[in-house]
Design a protein around this motif. Sequence first.
Motif, PDB file in Angstrom:
ATOM      1  N   LYS A 162       0.823  -1.199   0.000  1.00 63.91           N
ATOM      2  CA  LYS A 162       0.000   0.000   0.000  1.00 63.91           C
ATOM      3  C   LYS A 162       0.864   1.259   0.000  1.00 63.91           C
ATOM      4  CE  LYS A 162      -0.987   0.434   4.952  1.00 63.91           C
ATOM      5  NZ  LYS A 162      -0.029  -0.537   5.509  1.00 63.91           N
ATOM      6  N   GLU A 163       2.030   1.171   0.641  1.00 62.92           N
ATOM      7  CA  GLU A 163       2.920   2.331   0.632  1.00 62.92           C
ATOM      8  C   GLU A 163       3.420   2.617  -0.781  1.00 62.92           C
ATOM      9  OE1 GLU A 163       3.046  -0.042   2.859  1.00 62.92           O
ATOM     10  OE2 GLU A 163       2.661   0.953   4.747  1.00 62.92           O
ATOM     11  N   PHE A 164       3.828   1.574  -1.494  1.00 60.54           N
ATOM     12  CA  PHE A 164       4.293   1.784  -2.862  1.00 60.54           C
ATOM     13  C   PHE A 164       3.175   2.322  -3.738  1.00 60.54           C
ATOM     14  CE2 PHE A 164       8.369   0.743  -2.190  1.00 60.54           C
ATOM     15  CZ  PHE A 164       8.722  -0.586  -2.060  1.00 60.54           C
ATOM     16  N   LYS A 165       1.962   1.814  -3.526  1.00 60.23           N
ATOM     17  CA  LYS A 165       0.843   2.256  -4.344  1.00 60.23           C
ATOM     18  C   LYS A 165       0.603   3.741  -4.134  1.00 60.23           C
ATOM     19  CE  LYS A 165      -3.476   0.681  -3.576  1.00 60.23           C
ATOM     20  NZ  LYS A 165      -4.664  -0.166  -3.751  1.00 60.23           N
ATOM     21  N   LEU A 166       0.579   4.147  -2.862  1.00 61.38           N
ATOM     22  CA  LEU A 166       0.291   5.542  -2.594  1.00 61.38           C
ATOM     23  C   LEU A 166       1.408   6.463  -3.072  1.00 61.38           C
ATOM     24  CD1 LEU A 166      -1.473   7.681  -1.446  1.00 61.38           C
ATOM     25  CD2 LEU A 166      -0.575   7.224   0.826  1.00 61.38           C
ATOM     26  N   LEU A 177       0.892  12.100   5.193  1.00 58.85           N
ATOM     27  CA  LEU A 177       0.537  11.036   6.118  1.00 58.85           C
ATOM     28  C   LEU A 177       1.731  10.591   6.952  1.00 58.85           C
ATOM     29  CD1 LEU A 177      -1.744   8.613   4.070  1.00 58.85           C
ATOM     30  CD2 LEU A 177      -2.392  10.426   5.630  1.00 58.85           C
ATOM     31  N   GLY A 178       2.891  11.167   6.662  1.00 57.39           N
ATOM     32  CA  GLY A 178       4.061  10.801   7.430  1.00 57.39           C
ATOM     33  C   GLY A 178       4.880   9.687   6.817  1.00 57.39           C
ATOM     34  N   LEU A 179       4.538   9.257   5.596  1.00 60.17           N
ATOM     35  CA  LEU A 179       5.321   8.199   4.966  1.00 60.17           C
ATOM     36  C   LEU A 179       6.685   8.741   4.528  1.00 60.17           C
ATOM     37  CD1 LEU A 179       2.827   6.319   2.617  1.00 60.17           C
ATOM     38  CD2 LEU A 179       3.647   5.657   4.862  1.00 60.17           C
ATOM     39  N   PRO A 180       7.742   7.958   4.693  1.00 59.76           N
ATOM     40  CA  PRO A 180       9.064   8.402   4.236  1.00 59.76           C
ATOM     41  C   PRO A 180       9.174   8.247   2.723  1.00 59.76           C
ATOM     42  CG  PRO A 180       9.222   6.214   5.169  1.00 59.76           C
ATOM     43  CD  PRO A 180       7.790   6.635   5.326  1.00 59.76           C
TER      44      PRO A 180
ATOM     45  N   GLY B 114      -6.652   7.324   2.364  1.00 60.30           N
ATOM     46  CA  GLY B 114      -6.636   8.277   3.458  1.00 60.30           C
ATOM     47  C   GLY B 114      -6.439   7.599   4.813  1.00 60.30           C
ATOM     48  N   ARG B 115      -6.700   6.321   4.890  1.00 58.12           N
ATOM     49  CA  ARG B 115      -6.556   5.598   6.161  1.00 58.12           C
ATOM     50  C   ARG B 115      -5.171   4.997   6.334  1.00 58.12           C
ATOM     51  NH1 ARG B 115      -9.550   6.912  10.012  1.00 58.12           N
ATOM     52  NH2 ARG B 115      -9.155   4.939  11.075  1.00 58.12           N
ATOM     53  N   TYR B 116      -4.310   5.112   5.322  1.00 57.20           N
ATOM     54  CA  TYR B 116      -3.016   4.449   5.422  1.00 57.20           C
ATOM     55  C   TYR B 116      -2.216   4.958   6.617  1.00 57.20           C
ATOM     56  CZ  TYR B 116      -3.484   2.289   0.800  1.00 57.20           C
ATOM     57  OH  TYR B 116      -3.878   1.554  -0.281  1.00 57.20           O
ATOM     58  N   GLY B 117      -2.381   6.233   6.922  1.00 56.61           N
ATOM     59  CA  GLY B 117      -1.652   6.783   8.057  1.00 56.61           C
ATOM     60  C   GLY B 117      -2.057   6.084   9.357  1.00 56.61           C
ATOM     61  N   HIS B 118      -3.346   5.763   9.498  1.00 59.80           N
ATOM     62  CA  HIS B 118      -3.810   5.094  10.706  1.00 59.80           C
ATOM     63  C   HIS B 118      -3.426   3.629  10.728  1.00 59.80           C
ATOM     64  CE1 HIS B 118      -6.364   8.670  10.836  1.00 59.80           C
ATOM     65  NE2 HIS B 118      -6.495   8.431  12.112  1.00 59.80           N
ATOM     66  N   LEU B 119      -3.286   3.024   9.560  1.00 61.87           N
ATOM     67  CA  LEU B 119      -3.003   1.593   9.510  1.00 61.87           C
ATOM     68  C   LEU B 119      -1.571   1.286   9.925  1.00 61.87           C
ATOM     69  CD1 LEU B 119      -4.732   0.340   6.253  1.00 61.87           C
ATOM     70  CD2 LEU B 119      -5.205  -0.367   8.585  1.00 61.87           C
ATOM     71  N   GLY B 120      -0.655   2.149   9.554  1.00 58.74           N
ATOM     72  CA  GLY B 120       0.729   1.833   9.846  1.00 58.74           C
ATOM     73  C   GLY B 120       1.290   0.816   8.861  1.00 58.74           C
ATOM     74  N   LEU B 122       2.701  -2.576   7.138  1.00 58.91           N
ATOM     75  CA  LEU B 122       2.413  -4.000   7.026  1.00 58.91           C
ATOM     76  C   LEU B 122       0.941  -4.387   7.202  1.00 58.91           C
ATOM     77  CD1 LEU B 122       5.420  -5.749   8.813  1.00 58.91           C
ATOM     78  CD2 LEU B 122       5.050  -5.402   6.400  1.00 58.91           C
ATOM     79  N   ARG B 123       0.071  -3.498   7.699  1.00 53.45           N
ATOM     80  CA  ARG B 123      -1.324  -3.924   7.819  1.00 53.45           C
ATOM     81  C   ARG B 123      -2.063  -3.602   6.545  1.00 53.45           C
ATOM     82  NH1 ARG B 123      -3.804  -1.232  12.659  1.00 53.45           N
ATOM     83  NH2 ARG B 123      -5.707  -1.871  11.606  1.00 53.45           N
ATOM     84  N   ARG B 124      -2.967  -4.522   6.142  1.00 55.41           N
ATOM     85  CA  ARG B 124      -3.738  -4.283   4.933  1.00 55.41           C
ATOM     86  C   ARG B 124      -5.030  -3.592   5.274  1.00 55.41           C
ATOM     87  NH1 ARG B 124      -1.604  -5.631   1.410  1.00 55.41           N
ATOM     88  NH2 ARG B 124       0.254  -6.855   1.611  1.00 55.41           N
ATOM     89  N   PRO B 125      -5.557  -2.769   4.374  1.00 55.64           N
ATOM     90  CA  PRO B 125      -6.887  -2.200   4.631  1.00 55.64           C
ATOM     91  C   PRO B 125      -7.931  -3.313   4.638  1.00 55.64           C
ATOM     92  CG  PRO B 125      -5.899  -1.268   2.645  1.00 55.64           C
ATOM     93  CD  PRO B 125      -4.969  -2.324   3.127  1.00 55.64           C
ATOM     94  N   GLY B 126      -8.791  -3.301   5.641  1.00 53.42           N
ATOM     95  CA  GLY B 126      -9.776  -4.377   5.785  1.00 53.42           C
ATOM     96  C   GLY B 126     -11.189  -3.847   5.719  1.00 53.42           C
TER      97      GLY B 126
END
Lengths: 378, 269, 326
Positions: A162-166, A177-180, B114-120, B122-126
């Motif tokens: 998901k990080e690569f996608k975003l 979002l704070g991603l490096p 938009g939720r990726y920040g909350h997920l951190g 390695l966790r997948r959106p569920g």
Amino acid sequence: MTAWDLLSDYTLHTVAMGAAILGVISGVLGSFAVLRQQSLMGDALSHAALPGVCLGFLVAGTRDLGWILGGALFTGGLAALTVLALTRLSRLKTDAAIGIALSVFFAVGVVLLTVIQRMGGASQAGLETFLFGQAAAILRSDLVLMGGVTGVALTVVLALWKEFKLVTFDPEFARTLGLPVTLLEVALTVMVALAVVVGLQMVGVVLMAAMVIAPAAAARQWVSRLEHMVVLAALIGMASGIVGAVISALGAGLATGPLIVLAASAAVLVSILFAPGRGVVWEAAGRVRERRRLRGRQVLATMLSLAREHGDPDYPAEQGMLDAYHRLGTHGVLERLEARGQVRRARHMPGEGRHWVLTPEGRREAERTLAEIGPGGR
Amino acid sequence: MNERTATGPQGPVHEPGLALHVEDLTVSYQGRPALWDIDLDVPPGVMAAIVGPNGAGKSTLIKSVLELVPRTAGHVYLFGQPYRTVRRRVAYVPQRSAVDWDFPTTALDVVMMGRYGHLGWLRRPGAGERRRAMAALEEVGIAELAGRQISQLSGGQQQRVFVARALVQEADLYFLDEPMAGVDATTERAIVRLLEDLRARGKTLVVVHHDLQTVRRYFDWIVILNVRVIAQGPVERAYTPENLRRAYGGQISLIEGFGARATDGVSGE
Amino acid sequence: MALIRLIGTLAAGAALAFALPAGAAEKPRVLATVGMLADVAANVGGDCVAVTAMMGPGTDPHLYQASAGDVRTLFAADAILYVGHNLEGQLGEVFASVAERKPTRAVAEAAIPTGELILPESADYADPHVWMDARLWARTAEVVAGELAALVPGCADAIRARADAYAAELEALDDWVRASVASIPDRQRVLVTAHDAFAYYGRAYGIEVAGIQGISTESEAGIADIRATVDLVVAREVPAVFIESTISPRTVNAVIEAANQRGHEVALGPELYSDAMGEAGTAAGTYIGMIHANTMAIVSALGGRPLPLPGELVAWAERWQVPTGG
């Protein structure tokens, strides 16, 4: 030599497996490179591998694969850093920076090749095979290395999906979002460099760029989700590898690496032409269909108007007159309309050309058309 | 320097009562200033507009607050803290042109980002993330487009997707960069209603706005910017013809009662 | 007075310094492209000329491209010898331009008429590896002798004598190789190498040759090429295949792995010299040594028994401390 002999051949298996592994890693990482509009970076990384190959040989003193591939990775990384520095510190845009890095590094590589050639010393033999690869000479031990690198790369991509996608889609938002973001982009570039290293022995530095770009470009035409695109690109890459290997096994003197690249390019061509929704041929066919439908509706509308003017719902319109109204030959159109059951031939004054009459179905279609376009002059 | 400095659990706290407090902010590209010596205060719970001519630095202001663009000088505090500390409480809606809409993904997928920040990591959106994203799409009125490829969306629909993406971040402070530029009237109304809704819930909104005509109608706080801050404050007090003229140079032709209308091609109509 | 004497001495010294290099430059410089040719020129020319080779050991002459330094060396030489028949494939234009100024000779083209060349089916030019046949290569001694005699007329007699002696050595070598190769059992008398450099060797000495890659090292071996070689190796139960000093060993390794997998153990034979000789200062750094080493490697690895060296080669063997096997 039967087909079975061919397909069960050990060398073919080895080469096909290597080509398949290469196809998978190229497809997956190429997808990100293509979407980030960094396809040329793959080209730069692969051309920049050449000086690394030579340096690895010079340092190790022999054709030690570990040193050679390590050198390739090293100079690939240097080239990527050079591109980054050039874009940040000067006014150059990315494409110019990539072009410069590519040319300079490749030129250094060629010079090193000739220096090594001059040095003599028997063990320098055959470094120029890294230019176009020597796919047919892949050994099972090479497969272990290629498979391992590919496995690592795929694991990283899966973990950081998901990080690569975003980061590929919207790097600025990712940063908020704070991603490096920079780190992630570096990771993606490093993995493209790894793909290049995997492909060096098979297709060589000159052609590797095609393997990075082609499967991803082909896959993009067919699907609309990143998940699907990556999987399809991997499959197309794998298929190209296997097809290229099999074809090169058919005749003596057919170089395997370039055939793999040709297979991948063919996939791109087919995809660009025929993919539903985006393909060139598809869209052209769609336009032709549209134009035909429109002509059909125009002719029906004309016939209905004529019938209304003459107060005769079964008014037989003469084909020549229809031609004149529409300023083109309506014969083909009328035949298609007849096939659809919207007009039929009228037995009326056969000596004076063909006459056509609306069927009830055709009348309904014509009424619909006239209703849509509204009142107006005719 | 500033009497309203206290010390909180994470270090000095500047102006905790303000949603946004900017001191001496300067941003320059290659020697040319984009923002000069900006002092800015935005209280919480307002819907603030940032207006100014082209090249005034409006987008740059937002980007430098969000650390997307490096600051040459100055300090920025959100809710009294530096940005990094309160990142979770801030949401960003960039300009539509910021992304390539030909990317292979769906509207729902973008909103879930938009939720990726909350997920951190390695966790997948569920299922939970899906639900939130669908709810946000409903709020912006395009729930039925959830599975649609984003390249097949109209400009207004794309804008709504971006707004929905910000909604799922559940932030307290929203920055929007020209959210109503180039959208149809329906979308504009929908977005304004949504922003008013957020304000009613106590959120703060800071919007780079392109249309001087609608400032009075939509916003209660204004920042007029042209590399420097020309004027800021409640709309009734600060949104005046004189201030506008100072910002836009001689390019304003006044329309009485409607505020002003810029003739440098800036405002939509 | 003392000052004048000092100046005079210095001037005389300077004049002497200028004179000496001129004296040292008396020996004409002969530049040969490949080591095999340089060796012939050195043996024939002896002390009368200074011979250098442009391409060192381990250099592939098919791919070699002249650098600016090489061109300068070419133009600084007094005579240039190259093999021709397309061996130095990338240097054709360079030779053409040098030939306008310096005596340049395509030695193999002069010594060996095209009728005697091997024409492979796949290439459109003849196989240039003529040095693999010692008797054929011996003819180059005469051509080289002619060039060198024209260059240094004072040495002409000595040169011709040396040329005759050298040709005799090579002809003795030729007989020895043929007899030694004959000792390999018929079935296994197959020479498998990375590229087709040994066609002349095969024709002259009665051994079947198979190169994986074809004539020129520029082409890439394909899967079909490897498969064909593996088929041959397995069918004839060939005990060993050989790598060459100038070619990447990967294709040969691939053949070995595939053959092993099919149940036939084939070994990797010693490295052969195909396009270049061994290191200078070793036995294999001479032409005779190159052919000798190749033959010893091939015959032993394929299950034959090399013969003891003939009398004409004993002197060579002693000079290079090579066991004569007698």
